[in-house]
Design an enzyme around this catalytic site. Structure first.
Site, PDB file in Angstrom:
ATOM      1  CB  CYS A  56      -0.901  -0.008   1.236  1.00  0.00           C
ATOM      2  SG  CYS A  56      -2.014   1.416   1.254  1.00  0.00           S
ATOM      3  CB  CYS A  60      -1.367   3.672   8.149  1.00  0.00           C
ATOM      4  SG  CYS A  60      -2.441   4.373   6.871  1.00  0.00           S
ATOM      5  CB  CYS A  63      -0.859  -0.382   8.242  1.00  0.00           C
ATOM      6  SG  CYS A  63      -1.610  -1.547   7.088  1.00  0.00           S
ATOM      7  CB  CYS A 100     -15.798  -6.668   5.841  1.00  0.00           C
ATOM      8  SG  CYS A 100     -17.145  -6.439   6.994  1.00  0.00           S
ATOM      9  CB  CYS A 131     -18.700  -4.189   4.697  1.00  0.00           C
ATOM     10  SG  CYS A 131     -17.667  -2.876   5.388  1.00  0.00           S
ATOM     11  CB  CYS A 191     -17.989   0.454   8.672  1.00  0.00           C
ATOM     12  SG  CYS A 191     -16.891  -0.430   9.779  1.00  0.00           S
ATOM     13  NE  ARG A 263     -17.493  -5.126  13.135  1.00  0.00           N
ATOM     14  CZ  ARG A 263     -17.786  -4.546  11.971  1.00  0.00           C
ATOM     15  NH1 ARG A 263     -16.857  -3.930  11.309  1.00  0.00           N
ATOM     16  NH2 ARG A 263     -19.000  -4.619  11.474  1.00  0.00           N
TER      17      ARG A 263
HETATM   18  S1  SF4 Z   1      -4.196   1.078   6.901  1.00  0.00           S
HETATM   19 FE1  SF4 Z   1      -2.660  -0.052   5.698  1.00  0.00          FE
HETATM   20  S2  SF4 Z   1      -3.775  -0.766   3.914  1.00  0.00           S
HETATM   21 FE2  SF4 Z   1      -5.004   0.872   4.831  1.00  0.00          FE
HETATM   22  S3  SF4 Z   1      -4.354   2.749   3.831  1.00  0.00           S
HETATM   23 FE3  SF4 Z   1      -3.074   2.567   5.650  1.00  0.00          FE
HETATM   24  S4  SF4 Z   1      -1.215   1.474   4.934  1.00  0.00           S
HETATM   25 FE4  SF4 Z   1      -2.815   1.187   3.374  1.00  0.00          FE
END
Ligand code: SF4
Length: 349
Positions: A56, A60, A63, A100, A131, A191, A263
């Site tokens: 990705c 984040c 993540c 989901c 979802c 959500c 949740r």
């Molecule tokens: S949480 Fe993970 S998968 Fe979602 S946008 Fe951020 S880096 Fe990408």
């Protein structure tokens, strides 16, 4: 004003005061609110499938799917529609009412959209609520997803606006709110929730819940996640959240958003049964069920059912008993998929 009226004007001082109550008072208040809107012995059960994993472009910090960090996660291209439908059928067989589908994207590309829409149509035809979480959406994409029958769109705010920049720099808070506004405009349910344990303060937890509760309509589903610390991510060494502070946050979410499903989400595997039962007492009434929660472990489904049985909890039935199972529609979706450019080719992604 009664404690259970739907409000959209919560202030930090009010929410701080909720957090500061003695634990038993807070839980009593949350459980009282909960009983006015829900059967306290029913928990909604969803299954989550990662339909595209890793690489990705977002950063984040929590993540393992971010391409910015080296976590050893095995990347997977967009799943074939048929495989997604098979997984959905299995989820239904083990009692899930909502399926989901999550893709690790900044946003879906024009090339991906037809496959994603086929997934929505196919899962819907199985009689499950649908979802998706696909990242940022534009207006056209939200409308297409709504037309395909998508019930819920997941897009978390993650934390307070003040703390957000410490966690993500590649997407703004405003962009997240914009996506949520498009989702509402297209008539889908929202959500949206956040994550605890990223180094945020109690005021940041309050700030997150205020953002969600002060939206023009409360999200129908509010996932509260406990950070799952993954080696290789910048938050791998964060301090654990005090379990009682986690429960407090669930309870405050329940009080602020009385009609939403709250949740108990990522991090449930780290919680013992006593903590999970306290979470239900605080007003959590939805869980993810199945073996994997995107890329982190989730307690085994039968273990969940054993806990439900010990607590006298029943899985909630589907909100709308709309569709019977339309086998013809599933077959149609599969035929269309086979006849089209078949499956997504990662090499051309
Ligand atoms: S949480 Fe993970 S998968 Fe979602 S946008 Fe951020 S880096 Fe990408």
């Amino acid at each position: 004003m009664s404690a259970t009226a739907l409000r959209h004007d919560w202030t930090l001082a009010e929410v701080r005061a909720l957090f500061q109550q003695p634990f038993n008072d807070l839980l009593f208040q949350a459980q009282s609110v909960h009983r006015q809107h829900f059967d306290p012995n029913r928990v909604q059960v969803s299954t989550l499938l990662s339909i595209k994993t890793g690489a990705c472009p977002e950063d984040c910090k929590y993540c393992p799917q971010s391409g910015h960090y080296n976590t050893g996660l095995e990347k997977e291209k967009l799943m074939e529609v048929q495989k997604v439908l098979e997984a959905a059928a299995e989820a239904k067989a083990i009692g899930s009412t909502r399926f989901c589908m999550g893709a690790a994207w900044k946003h879906p590309s024009a090339k991906d959209m037809p496959y994603v829409l086929q997934m929505v149509q196919g899962v819907k035809a199985l009689g499950l609520e649908t979802c998706m979480t696909l990242g940022r959406l534009d207006q056209e994409q939200t409308r297409a997803l709504a037309d395909a029958g998508l019930d819920y769109y997941n897009h978390n705010l993650d934390t307070s606006p003040e703390f957000y920049g410490n966690i993500i720099t590649t997407r703004t808070y405003g962009e997240r709110l914009q996506t949520l506004a498009y989702v509402r405009e297209a008539g889908m349910k929202i959500c949206s929730g956040g994550i605890l344990g990223m180094g945020e303060s109690v005021d940041d937890r309050a700030g997150l819940l205020i953002q969600l509760a002060n939206l023009p309509e409360h999200p129908e589903s509010v996932p509260i996640n406990m950070l799952v610390k993954v080696q290789g991510t910048p938050l791998a060494e964060e301090k654990d959240v005090d379990p009682f502070d986690f429960i407090r946050t669930l309870a405050v979410a329940r009080i602020l958003m009385p009609k939403s499903h709250v949740r108990l989400s990522a991090g449930r595997e780290q919680m013992n049964e006593q903590m999970q039962s306290l979470a239900f007492l605080a007003g959590a009434n939805s869980i993810f069920y199945g073996e994997k929660l995107l890329t982190t472990g989730n307690p085994q489904a039968d273990k969940d059912m054993q806990l439900f049985a010990r607590l006298g909890i029943q899985p909630e039935a589907r909100e709308e008993h709309a569709d019977e199972v339309h086998q013809a529609a599933i077959e149609q979706a599969l035929v269309e998929q086979r006849n089209s450019e078949l499956f997504y080719d990662a090499a051309t992604a």
